[in-house]
Structure formats: C-alpha cells, structure tokens
Design a protein around this motif. Sequence first.
Motif, short mmCIF file in Angstrom:
data_model
loop_
_atom_site.label_atom_id
_atom_site.label_comp_id
_atom_site.label_asym_id
_atom_site.label_seq_id
_atom_site.Cartn_x
_atom_site.Cartn_y
_atom_site.Cartn_z
N ARG A 271 -9.18 30.61 -19.50
CA ARG A 271 -10.38 31.45 -19.40
C ARG A 271 -10.03 32.92 -19.58
O ARG A 271 -10.74 33.68 -20.26
N THR A 275 -11.40 35.04 -22.79
CA THR A 275 -12.23 36.21 -22.46
C THR A 275 -11.71 37.45 -23.15
O THR A 275 -12.48 38.27 -23.67
N LYS A 278 -12.49 37.15 -26.89
CA LYS A 278 -13.92 37.40 -27.15
C LYS A 278 -14.23 38.89 -27.08
O LYS A 278 -15.01 39.43 -27.87
N ASN A 286 -16.72 31.72 -26.43
CA ASN A 286 -15.70 31.36 -25.46
C ASN A 286 -15.85 29.88 -25.10
O ASN A 286 -16.83 29.49 -24.47
N SER A 289 -16.40 28.97 -21.19
CA SER A 289 -17.41 29.68 -20.40
C SER A 289 -18.22 28.75 -19.50
O SER A 289 -18.66 29.15 -18.42
N ARG A 290 -18.46 27.50 -19.90
CA ARG A 290 -19.31 26.60 -19.12
C ARG A 290 -18.53 25.50 -18.41
O ARG A 290 -19.11 24.52 -17.96
#
Length: 471
Positions: A271, A275, A278, A286, A289-290
Amino acid sequence: MRLKKGYCRLCWHQASQDAKGQVTVLQPYLENVRHHQLFLTNLHRPRCPGPPRGKRRGRPRLSDPAPARLPASGWVQPSLFEARRDFTRFHRREHARLDNPWLAWARHAAHRLGEAHGWPRRVRLDVDRALVIVLSGHTGGDVVRYSEVFPALRSRGLSVERTAEVLDGIGVFLDDRPSSFDLWLESKLDGLAVGIRRDVQDWARLLRDGGPRSQPRDVATVWGYLNRIRQVLLEWSNRYDHLREVTCDDVLAHLGAVHGAQRKHTLVALRSLFTRAKKNGTIFKNPTSRIRVGQQENGVIQPLESNVRTSVAAVTRPADRLVLALAAVHAARPGAIRRLQLDDLDIGNRRLVVDGRVRPLDELTLQAALAWLEHRRRRWPNSANPHLLINKQTALETGPISGVSVSAALRGQTATLEKLRVDRQLEEALVHGPDPLHLAEIFGLADKTAIRYANSARALLAQTAETGPVS
C-alpha cells in the motif's frame, strides 16, 4: 598447533613478512607458505633479569604538540585536473615535512580531541604518525579522501577511524565511500523490471530521506518493507514491465499465500509503494486501495520455560551480565540499554533511570553494575564516553554501542533479550494483578500493549485456577 583459520602462528608471521608493504589481505600469502624459520625459545629476543640497562623505568611522557592556529587561507591556484595521491609510498625520512602549518594545526587538534575523548598513549602515537603521512605535503584547498588514506594507514596498522575524525574536525576530509544503504538497495533492486525498479527505488529513498510532505522513516523500516515484498516484485517483473500493469487480483493472489502478521506487513508495504507511485503519476489506479488489512487476533503471551538457565550460563562477561539483568529485571529494550548514561545509575540512592523512568535498583542489578564499572575502570580508565556500556571502539568516542553488541551474548539462545523482557512484563502482571494502568506506569507501555499483557495474565490466571499452576 593450528589455532587461527587452519594456520599456526609462525605461518601468519611468515605471510606477514612476505606481504609487507604490498597488501593487507594475507590469505593468498598464507596459501603459498611452505616453510618458515624456526627459533628456539628465549633466544630470538634475549631478556636479562632486572630492569633494562641504560633505560628509564616506565614509558616517557608523550610531549604535547606546540599550540597552533588554523593556517591563513589566501589565494590558491585551482588544480587543472584531479589527481589521486598515493600515500602508500610515503617514506618518513624523505617525505616528512614537520614544519607544514596544516600538519601543526592537525596535531594540535588531535591532541585536544584525544584529551577530550580519553585516547590512550598508543592511539595518540598512531594518529600522530598517520597525520605526518597524510598532511606533510598538504596545501590550502586540498581535500583528503578516505579512499586515499585507507590503504596507506591500514597497511601500517594505524587507526583510520581516529585519523579521519581529526581530519574531518579541521575540515579537509571527504568520505568518498559508497553508502551502505545504496549498496543494499542496489542488491535488492537487482532482477526487477526497469519500470518497476524505477518506482521502487524512488519509494525506498523517500522512506529513508523523507520529502516535502513526508517524514523520514527509520532505516530498519525500509529494510523490512522491501525485504517483505521483494519476492512478489520479482514475480511481477517476469510478467509486467511497470507497476501500472499490476491489478487488484494480482495483489489478492499473493496475499492469499501469506497469513497472519506476514499478510498484514506485506499489505502495508504494498500500500505504501502504490500510494507513492500514484502520487508521482506513474500508475493510474492503486490496486490496494480497497483491500482491508483486517483485525489481527493476538494470542495469549506465554511465560518462558524452565530452560532459561542455559541462557544465563552462556553470559560470562561483565557487560553481558549487566545487559541480562537490565532486560530480565527491568524489562529494558536493547535501545534503552544502549542509551543508558553513567548519570542514570545512582548507586548511592539505589536508583536507575531507564528511558526517563526512575526504578529501584535491586541487588542483582547492583552487583552486575558494580562488576561492570570495575571492569570498565580497569580496561578504559581515561574514556570520556558518557554511556554506561562501552566497548573498545566506543571507548575512544562518545556514542553508544551498536545493537549487535547488546544482543550478541544471547544470540541463538532460547531466552533472548526480547523474550526476557516480555517475560518480565508478564510476570509483573501475574504477580501484581492484570492491571493495565499498573503495567503502563511501571514499564511505560502503550495502552494497547498494556491491555494485551493484562488480558494474557488474566487468561493464564484463569487457566491456573481451573487446571493447576502453569509450568
């Protein structure tokens, strides 16, 4: 008897004579040694009973250098090109220039630094010899590089670190060694696709150095992050050329193969990487992200088994015994042990300050501390290092010892320093009751950590009430 790396003492002496003035690595010369000169004991260096004739008893006092000032900086002719100097060919009778003002200034600075740090006589003489070698032909505007002085000083057995400290203090030293972080990062990026490598390198350097809106992280965090995700990055490099080709399914497929804390740490590192990519605009979406990290269930902390005595028996040196007492009795972390100062130990009032928290000094820790202080006084009587624990390197400096030196004695044992610290905090919760406030006050624990210890102690006490004492 072959006592050192398969060679006897005379083989090492013969190899040292063969390699004298050439290189510092003796292994090739050791392999070529087929014979060496033998000698009869006590005949190669005759010793007469009594004091030496014609010599004073004791060593003469090392004279202080004459006071000197920083040489005046005037107009200096710039160099047409940069030429590296070879200090290995220095000969004192031919090349020494003791009247050089830069050498006089450096000797004066070395004398002041040696007095401030408590350098012994041997170190002062070595540094003085090294300064004569390096600065006899020095002029204003010259820069002394580490790569130039290392071969010359190491081949003569002189201290490179102390000499570099003096040269840096007078402003003529340049450390041109490659950064250890850069070498490590280069090795970890080997094998990655060019597009992925570029984003990972930018992300790793941002973590270590920080940025306009990002605080620098500890280098151990960067090591942990990149070591955790390097394998999946290599797998993606076999299929993709850029991180923007990685999808959410790819991330989930890798996370499905790891569990527990490994899954959590892997997802946190990925992550952070995506990040950053991005934000730089190198990816459009990304893929992490979820994806939820999830709540990790903490198990019950178990007390150490009865085989702690083997770890205690492995500790023999005074410093290691003090470290063991600080971890097992006061639950001190290795970092806190390294930062302990001499002023933190109040023997008269039987108090010890660990990370700003005053603790009573028990008898076991007191005896270990007294033994260590006596050993330190005999081993390094003139050291000016304010830290409680020192070794032969830090005795000449003012910084703490390394983390490796703290944990080396118990490395590989069942009861390491970390396990002893955890066991001491759990014991406090079992003896005085599972009260998180009490644990936080005694050991300075965070709220969640204190609650976890209290819950573990409560579970162990309930188990004891049902099935009997816990072994």
